[in-house]
Design an enzyme around this catalytic site. Structure first.
Site, mmCIF file in Angstrom:
data_model
loop_
_atom_site.group_PDB
_atom_site.id
_atom_site.type_symbol
_atom_site.label_atom_id
_atom_site.label_comp_id
_atom_site.label_asym_id
_atom_site.label_seq_id
_atom_site.Cartn_x
_atom_site.Cartn_y
_atom_site.Cartn_z
ATOM 1 N N CYS A 92 10.730 -5.461 79.039
ATOM 2 C CA CYS A 92 9.714 -5.239 78.002
ATOM 3 C C CYS A 92 8.710 -4.136 78.377
ATOM 4 O O CYS A 92 9.084 -2.978 78.364
ATOM 5 C CB CYS A 92 9.047 -6.575 77.689
ATOM 6 S SG CYS A 92 8.263 -6.591 76.071
ATOM 7 N N ARG A 126 4.994 -7.368 64.980
ATOM 8 C CA ARG A 126 5.583 -7.696 66.279
ATOM 9 C C ARG A 126 6.989 -8.260 66.071
ATOM 10 O O ARG A 126 7.253 -8.941 65.080
ATOM 11 C CB ARG A 126 4.728 -8.736 67.019
ATOM 12 C CG ARG A 126 3.389 -8.216 67.473
ATOM 13 C CD ARG A 126 2.702 -9.212 68.395
ATOM 14 N NE ARG A 126 3.294 -9.213 69.728
ATOM 15 C CZ ARG A 126 3.035 -8.299 70.665
ATOM 16 N NH1 ARG A 126 2.185 -7.314 70.419
ATOM 17 N NH2 ARG A 126 3.612 -8.368 71.853
ATOM 18 N N HIS A 191 12.581 -11.932 77.598
ATOM 19 C CA HIS A 191 11.891 -12.808 78.542
ATOM 20 C C HIS A 191 12.686 -14.105 78.568
ATOM 21 O O HIS A 191 13.757 -14.217 77.988
ATOM 22 C CB HIS A 191 10.467 -13.076 78.062
ATOM 23 C CG HIS A 191 9.647 -11.837 77.897
ATOM 24 N ND1 HIS A 191 9.058 -11.185 78.954
ATOM 25 C CD2 HIS A 191 9.301 -11.133 76.794
ATOM 26 C CE1 HIS A 191 8.382 -10.132 78.498
ATOM 27 N NE2 HIS A 191 8.513 -10.074 77.195
HETATM 28 N N1 GLN Z 1 2.927 -4.278 75.292
HETATM 29 C C1 GLN Z 1 4.266 -4.104 74.928
HETATM 30 C C2 GLN Z 1 4.603 -4.394 73.480
HETATM 31 O O1 GLN Z 1 3.938 -5.188 72.827
HETATM 32 C C3 GLN Z 1 5.106 -4.960 75.833
HETATM 33 C C4 GLN Z 1 4.989 -6.428 75.577
HETATM 34 C C5 GLN Z 1 5.773 -7.250 76.547
HETATM 35 O O2 GLN Z 1 5.969 -6.845 77.705
HETATM 36 N N2 GLN Z 1 6.157 -8.454 76.124
HETATM 37 O O3 GLN Z 1 5.529 -3.808 72.996
#
Ligand code: GLN
Length: 241
Positions: A92, A126, A191
């Site tokens: 990520c 998101r 994750h």
């Molecule tokens: N900050 C980054 C995003 O929102 C990575 C998020 C994450 O590592 N889960 O894309």
């Protein structure tokens, strides 16, 4: 002896990403493969040529900003090690930092290393949820599971993806790709953490790290009852109708 480096464990460690390091080390230990683990934070020295497995986890935009300058200073030595076959897993936020840049939702451009020719820009929404991938491991098609939570949408150009999205959004919610592969660098939005649930993937990384040290050996098989159950739960829930 395999030397494992967790880079920026205090900043890049979202959603239990540290579990990836624990899984890698533990599966080595169960096979009596000696492992040394080092943690390297901002400002601390590391020689990537001495490392066999490098891990970069996910982070919030704020945390990515805090480590970006430090990472950029390490660009040449990291690139050299990657070109010589260093095995890397980047999740990520860590994945985004290996690319050209990450354009955040407030218009800020966080520079990346540009070692992988990809870029990331924040989308309107998101991308959140459980993910199932189809991925090739040792010429076999394997289902890999995890969950994603990112605002960044990554476009990998001509790079190979890590896998094909069967469930979830993946890199950008548009092209069906998830993650990226370059040399022995494996990037993913998953994750979960990723490696504890996906033992074949973990073993592939261990095998690659050993091969890079000139050690050609078949890994001793381990009991994977719990890991396989974790994958099965996802497949039963999302892929079997
Ligand atoms: N900050 C980054 C995003 O929102 C990575 C998020 C994450 O590592 N889960 O894309």
């Amino acid at each position: 002896m395999l030397k494992v480096c967790h880079l920026y464990p205090d900043l890049l460690n979202l959603y239990g990403d540290r579990g990836n390091v624990i899984a890698f080390v533990q599966r080595c230990c169960w096979r009596k493969i000696p492992v040394e683990l080092i943690e390297v934070n901002v400002g601390e020295p590391v020689d990537f040529n001495e490392i066999d497995f490098l891990f970069l986890g996910g982070g919030s935009d704020r945390e990515q900003n805090l480590m970006a300058a430090d990472l950029l200073q390490r660009k040449n030595s990291l690139k050299e090690a990657i070109d010589k076959g260093l095995v890397v897993l980047a999740i990520c936020g860590g994945y985004q930092m290996l690319g050209q840049y990450y354009l955040t939702s407030d218009g800020q451009k966080i520079p990346g290393l540009g070692i992988l020719d990809l870029y990331t820009k924040a989308g309107q929404q998101r991308l959140i949820g459980n993910v199932v991938l189809e991925m090739k491991i040792a010429n076999q098609s394997v289902n890999v599971v995890g969950f994603e939570n990112h605002s960044g949408q990554t476009f990998i150009g001509n790079l190979d993806p890590l896998g094909k999205v069967l469930v979830g959004h993946g890199n950008n919610g548009q092209d069906g790709s998830e993650g990226a592969r370059y040399q022995n660098v494996f990037c993913s939005y998953l994750h979960g953490p990723l490696l504890p649930k996906n033992s074949k993937f973990t073993d592939m990384l261990i095998q690659l790290a050993l091969e890079r040290r000139g050690i050609k050996t078949d890994l001793i098989p381990l009991e994977n009852e719990f890991e396989e159950a974790a994958v099965k739960v996802m497949i039963d829930r999302y892929l079997k109708k």
